[in-house]
Enzyme design. Structure first.
Site, mmCIF file in Angstrom:
data_model
loop_
_atom_site.group_PDB
_atom_site.id
_atom_site.type_symbol
_atom_site.label_atom_id
_atom_site.label_comp_id
_atom_site.label_asym_id
_atom_site.label_seq_id
_atom_site.Cartn_x
_atom_site.Cartn_y
_atom_site.Cartn_z
ATOM 1 N N SER B 21 0.823 -1.207 0.000
ATOM 2 C CA SER B 21 0.000 0.000 0.000
ATOM 3 C C SER B 21 0.860 1.261 0.000
ATOM 4 O O SER B 21 1.852 1.340 0.715
ATOM 5 C CB SER B 21 -0.899 0.002 1.232
ATOM 6 O OG SER B 21 -1.700 1.153 1.236
ATOM 7 N N LYS B 45 -3.692 2.019 -2.159
ATOM 8 C CA LYS B 45 -3.274 3.161 -1.342
ATOM 9 C C LYS B 45 -4.359 3.451 -0.308
ATOM 10 O O LYS B 45 -5.541 3.242 -0.566
ATOM 11 C CB LYS B 45 -3.078 4.372 -2.261
ATOM 12 C CG LYS B 45 -2.591 5.605 -1.534
ATOM 13 C CD LYS B 45 -2.067 6.649 -2.506
ATOM 14 C CE LYS B 45 -1.713 7.928 -1.746
ATOM 15 N NZ LYS B 45 -0.726 7.700 -0.665
ATOM 16 N N ASN B 69 9.656 8.795 3.451
ATOM 17 C CA ASN B 69 8.531 9.465 2.811
ATOM 18 C C ASN B 69 7.618 10.036 3.871
ATOM 19 O O ASN B 69 7.517 9.510 4.981
ATOM 20 C CB ASN B 69 7.759 8.511 1.886
ATOM 21 C CG ASN B 69 6.657 7.782 2.626
ATOM 22 O OD1 ASN B 69 5.577 8.319 2.844
ATOM 23 N ND2 ASN B 69 6.945 6.558 3.053
ATOM 24 N N LEU B 73 -0.941 10.441 3.637
ATOM 25 C CA LEU B 73 -2.208 9.775 3.295
ATOM 26 C C LEU B 73 -3.039 10.530 2.261
ATOM 27 O O LEU B 73 -4.274 10.534 2.325
ATOM 28 C CB LEU B 73 -3.059 9.529 4.554
ATOM 29 C CG LEU B 73 -2.493 8.580 5.612
ATOM 30 C CD1 LEU B 73 -3.489 8.428 6.763
ATOM 31 C CD2 LEU B 73 -2.174 7.208 5.022
ATOM 32 N N ASN B 99 -6.629 -0.702 1.947
ATOM 33 C CA ASN B 99 -5.982 -0.151 3.135
ATOM 34 C C ASN B 99 -6.851 0.985 3.656
ATOM 35 O O ASN B 99 -7.209 1.893 2.905
ATOM 36 C CB ASN B 99 -4.588 0.345 2.751
ATOM 37 C CG ASN B 99 -3.795 0.878 3.931
ATOM 38 O OD1 ASN B 99 -4.166 1.875 4.534
ATOM 39 N ND2 ASN B 99 -2.693 0.224 4.250
ATOM 40 N N CYS B 130 0.525 4.570 10.172
ATOM 41 C CA CYS B 130 1.107 5.614 9.323
ATOM 42 C C CYS B 130 1.785 6.651 10.216
ATOM 43 O O CYS B 130 1.136 7.258 11.056
ATOM 44 C CB CYS B 130 0.053 6.301 8.456
ATOM 45 S SG CYS B 130 0.790 7.627 7.476
ATOM 46 N N ASN B 192 5.127 -1.646 8.770
ATOM 47 C CA ASN B 192 5.047 -0.312 8.171
ATOM 48 C C ASN B 192 6.443 0.331 8.300
ATOM 49 O O ASN B 192 7.398 -0.316 8.714
ATOM 50 C CB ASN B 192 3.955 0.516 8.870
ATOM 51 C CG ASN B 192 3.382 1.585 7.951
ATOM 52 O OD1 ASN B 192 4.113 2.212 7.191
ATOM 53 N ND2 ASN B 192 2.088 1.800 8.027
ATOM 54 N N GLY B 217 12.512 0.545 2.325
ATOM 55 C CA GLY B 217 13.588 0.081 1.452
ATOM 56 C C GLY B 217 14.465 -0.956 2.134
ATOM 57 O O GLY B 217 14.224 -1.365 3.279
#
Lengths: 250, 304
Positions: B21, B45, B69, B73, B99, B130, B192, B217
């Site tokens: 997502s 997303k 990042n 949202l 999501n 998030c 996450n 990553g």
């Protein structure tokens, strides 16, 4: 847009920290239009680097890019040698609206590493019989590049921040001395674009924007720009990087 | 028999690879590169109750073997997503995982209920992790009681299986996992991003406009592997693993640690073809390390 392998045909320093690289690839060179960019994978880096297209030679199957060595990615890219290959996504984004009003007068306004995309644009517009006037701003005399190439397209004014070459000042200082023109195209740092769009708000124009990008294809929402105060937005990588000067909020 | 197939609550996966997502939008852009039906599933997303613009730019920064990042949202809101994006994805042969995010329990419920009304969403991924929004998100993801509460309420608001996406920004990941399992979660997705920051030297200020961002990553893969390994031993619900996957060997490593399927995020930015390439490479990698099926490898790295 495709993912292609491009072979480096030449690479050279053409100004302070500024590299000109000629990349060979059939698909990219045959499909690229002025204002588009290549999203380049530099070995050892997680994120691709968006680099604007400075020139295209369809006969030689090449695309020329210019970039400034500002961070680790562009430093590493500058170390690539002739014959090596680069993984590229492209041609990416929407280019400049050309219009087919030949004999019209076009003003190109570029600042620093925002100058390169205006060269392929100017060359293309000149071939469509438009009159080209260029105003190019650089930090200092050692940063100046492509002056002769722009002069070959038409009248060209050079300014530098420190006055070490051309007139001292900003591109906006020269705009009043430019004879009448029909349309402008501009690319450069955001403060320059703010000043240019403000002082030319009665003229039709297009601006090309730069931003740190993620995917470069429109999926990740990293490089958005507001279009109004009500939540409207555009994606620079996919809807841009070129926008109508009044379309986005700088 | 398809040796890549995995069956999870609500999800019959023909292979265990799906885009994560937030890194793949709603699939449209990547459908220009390949047929999305090739994917095991898609994690859309994040959707919120109404449209969100997100944070100011810059929103991304590269780091050593990864990136930060802070998108915030950004999304067009659940109704618009159902109308334009879910209906588009329904053209492909792949399970859709929605999501869902919110700044209040009521917003989570609203979004869950809206997806429940569509025919094409197969499962929910409950985003309580998030790190890039001021309200909601991670506050539910760092307190086991709040995580359990939102899980329970979302379970009641819809009939869809719920995979709770866990944040690694906690000291006791097992406590979070067991709390949401007890509250009715059908599965977990983990991890996450890890909260991080980068200072931009020329301006001497945080590079991201949001100041902090989520690290993703290759750099975070060992963290994900460790957390999945620990959690797998304490829960009986399946885990969708994610965090820095770039090769089919990475996929196998996640399976061995206890993941039943995996999601690929940041690697899509480097290589838009990464998901189909991993799907093609996985059978050989399984075979090379002595496994006939994906199912055979799940949890086989756990030695205690």
């Amino acid at each position: 847009m495709k993912k292609e392998t491009m072979r480096i045909k030449s690479t050279k320093r053409i100004a302070l920290d500024t590299v000109e690289m000629v990349l060979e690839n059939n698909y990219m060179s045959q499909t690229a239009v002025p204002g588009q960019f290549l999203h380049l994978l530099v070995s050892g880096h997680t994120l691709r680097r968006p680099i604007s297209i400075a020139d295209v030679n369809k006969t030689e199957h090449t695309i020329t890019i210019l970039f400034k060595m500002l961070g680790s990615g562009t430093h590493d890219l500058a170390s690539y040698q002739v014959g090596m290959t680069i993984d590229a996504l492209g041609p990416s984004g929407n280019g400049f609206q050309l219009h087919n009003d030949n004999q019209s007068t076009i003003l190109l306004i570029g600042g620093g590493i925002g100058v390169p995309p205006l060269y392929y644009l100017g060359k293309t517009l000149a071939q469509l019989d438009m009159h080209i006037i260029s105003v190019l701003g650089f930090q200092t005399s050692k940063s100046v590049f492509y002056e002769e190439k722009f002069r070959a397209l038409g009248e060209t004014y050079i300014v530098t921040d420190d006055g070490s070459y051309g007139d001292q000042g900003f591109v906006t200082d020269v705009l009043h001395s430019v004879e009448s023109f029909d349309r402008y195209y501009s690319c450069g740092p955001v403060p320059m674009l703010q000043a240019v769009t403000a002082s030319l708000k009665d003229k039709p124009g297009y601006i090309s924007l730069e931003e740190r990008m993620g995917c470069g294809v429109g999926a990740c929402f990293a490089c958005v720009i507001p279009t109004d105060d009500a939540g409207g937005y555009k994606k620079i990588c996919k809807d841009g990087p070129v926008f109508d000067a009044q379309e986005v909020s700088l | 028999m398809n040796n890549l197939a995995v069956d999870l609550p609500g999800l019959q996966l023909k292979n265990p690879i799906m885009p994560a997502s937030g890194c793949f939008g709603f699939g449209r852009e990547y459908s220009e590169f390949y047929d999305l039906s090739k994917l095991g599933a898609i994690m859309m997303k994040a959707a919120t109750g109404s449209e969100r613009f997100g944070n100011a730019t810059p929103r991304v920064a590269e780091t050593a073997s990864g990136m930060l990042n802070a998108i915030g949202l950004q999304n067009p809101g659940v109704e618009s997503i159902i109308e334009t994006e879910v209906s588009y994805l329904a053209n492909y042969e792949l399970p859709i995982i929605a999501n869902i995010a919110g700044s209040s329990i009521e917003e989570y419920e609203k979004v869950a209920a809206a997806f429940n009304e569509t025919d094409h969403v197969h499962a929910l991924e409950l985003n309580i992790s998030c790190p890039n929004v001021k309200e909601g998100g991670i506050q539910f993801g760092t307190d086991p009681k709040m995580a359990a509460n939102v899980t329970e309420r979302v379970k009641k608001a819809s009939n869809l299986p719920v995979y709770v996406k866990l944040s690694p920004n906690v000291s006791d990941i097992v406590a979070m996992a067991t709390a949401v399992e007890a509250a009715g979660a059908d599965g977990l997705s983990m991890i996450n991003t890890l909260t991080g920051m980068q200072i931009h030297l020329p301006s001497k200020r945080p590079l991201l406009a949001n100041q902090t961002g989520g690290l993703s990553g290759a750099a975070i893969k060992p963290v994900a592997i460790r957390m999945i390994y620990e959690v797998k031993q304490q829960v009986s619900i399946p885990i969708i693993g994610m965090g820095g996957i770039t090769t089919s060997e990475d996929v196998l490593e996640f399976l061995l640690a206890g993941a039943s399927a995996v999601a690929v995020g940041t690697a899509n930015f480097q290589n838009p073809f990464i998901c189909p390439e991993l799907i093609d490479a996985l059978p050989h990698t399984l075979k090379k390390y002595g496994f006939n099926t994906v199912q055979d490898a799940i949890g086989k790295g756990i030695t205690v």
